[in-house]
Design an enzyme around this catalytic site. Structure first.
Site, PDB file in Angstrom:
ATOM      1  N   ALA A  67       7.674   6.130   0.776  1.00  0.00           N
ATOM      2  CA  ALA A  67       6.802   5.146   1.346  1.00  0.00           C
ATOM      3  C   ALA A  67       7.555   4.172   2.496  1.00  0.00           C
ATOM      4  O   ALA A  67       7.190   3.558   3.061  1.00  0.00           O
ATOM      5  CB  ALA A  67       6.498   3.998   0.460  1.00  0.00           C
ATOM      6  N   ALA A  68       8.750   4.788   2.867  1.00  0.00           N
ATOM      7  CA  ALA A  68       9.695   4.165   3.902  1.00  0.00           C
ATOM      8  C   ALA A  68       8.917   4.221   5.208  1.00  0.00           C
ATOM      9  O   ALA A  68       8.670   3.441   6.040  1.00  0.00           O
ATOM     10  CB  ALA A  68      11.040   4.888   4.033  1.00  0.00           C
TER      11      ALA A  68
END
Length: 314
Positions: free
Chosen positions: A246-247
């Site tokens: 999810a970066a």
């Protein structure tokens, strides 16, 4: 203030810690199994909401995904047009190795069950000053792009993950294109040579001539071009890596949120970069997305460090 309409995916993420990614014919034991809310669409809606803008999420979940809808609502996201239908919600099986890298298998589930009325309803909610956000985890992207072009919507497109469909997309209506190295090469139909991304970005610009382009490079930072203004490189923040999941979504959400708030592309990219950096320091997908205050703090710390380095030069 303009709003963001996200026609996006929602998933249940099953995360396993492993010493190294599983190879062909190999079985690897994981000491943990954790379940997190995820899906690029859901993650990006939460990130944009935490960046301080109004977000509408349109999509589909199965009966097993009602908690995903409730989570978005708890974040202040408008879920009026997020439908619960028969079938299994999307899910992902994610391996996270000892240095925080991830490998993922994605099952589309109800994310691939959007009806034409979902698509046209989402596009209809985009006002003249609003943005429509897309990822490559839903069905009928070609129809979405045609509908958006017909209504002259401003489209932000994170073309992830690539699956072959992207080769035929008409990106002429896209105003913000966000890709990583793999996605950039797939869209451009070429590979970078010796880390020189200028040719790849030039090819992307020919496919999406009206778009600002952001190309994320992981620990090497990112490069971006604001509608042909030249390629700018931004280094990554030095942070301890726990989980990279999810970066990229944190980056996208804060980037588009900053643009909606009226910030420049440079300012928006810096906010997105800080959000992505903070996300890798925490486990999980949606659960790793930082707050606006934390992102601003890291941006300010980076600017202060840059100023000290500049003043120290002989």
């Amino acid at each position: 203030m303009p709003k963001l309409v996200n026609l996006g995916s929602l998933c249940v993420d099953h995360v396993y810690r492993v010493p190294a990614f599983t190879r062909a014919g190999e079985s690897v034991a994981s000491p943990t199994h954790e379940t997190f809310p995820g899906g690029k669409g859901l993650n990006q809606s939460i990130a944009a909401a935490r960046s301080g803008v109004e977000v509408v999420h349109v999509g589909c979940v199965g009966e097993d995904g009602g908690w995903l809808k409730h989570m978005l609502a708890d974040e202040g996201v408008d879920v009026t047009d997020l439908r619960m239908i028969e079938g299994s919600s999307g899910h992902a099986v994610i391996q996270v190795n000892e240095v925080g890298e991830n490998a993922m298998v994605f099952f589309g589930g109800t994310n691939w069950a959007l009806a034409e009325e979902d698509i046209r309803g989402a596009v209809a909610r985009v006002g003249s000053d609003d943005w429509l956000l897309l990822q490559n985890e839903i069905n009928d992207i070609e129809l979405v792009l045609r509908e958006a072009a017909d209504r002259e919507c401003r489209v932000a497109f994170n073309v992830a993950p690539v699956d072959g469909r992207e080769a035929g997309y008409d990106l002429s209506c896209v105003r913000l294109l966000v890709v990583n190295e793999i996605e950039a090469s797939a869209l451009a139909g070429t590979d970078a040579v010796s880390g020189d991304w200028s040719g790849v970005v030039a090819r992307l610009a020919r496919r999406a001539p009206e778009a600002a382009i952001a190309l994320t490079l992981g620990s090497a930072g990112l490069v971006y071009s604001d509608r042909g203004s030249g390629l700018v490189r931004l280094p990554a923040h030095a942070v301890p890596v726990v989980d990279e999941t999810a970066a990229g979504d944190a980056f996208v959400g804060f980037l588009i949120g900053s643009l909606i708030r009226g910030e420049t592309m440079e300012e928006a990219v810096r906010m997105g970069s800080a959000a992505g950096a903070l996300a890798v320091t925490r486990a999980g997908a949606a659960s790793s997305i930082p707050t606006l205050a934390d992102v601003r703090s890291l941006v300010q710390a980076g600017e202060a460090l840059g100023s000290r380095r500049a003043s120290a030069k002989p």
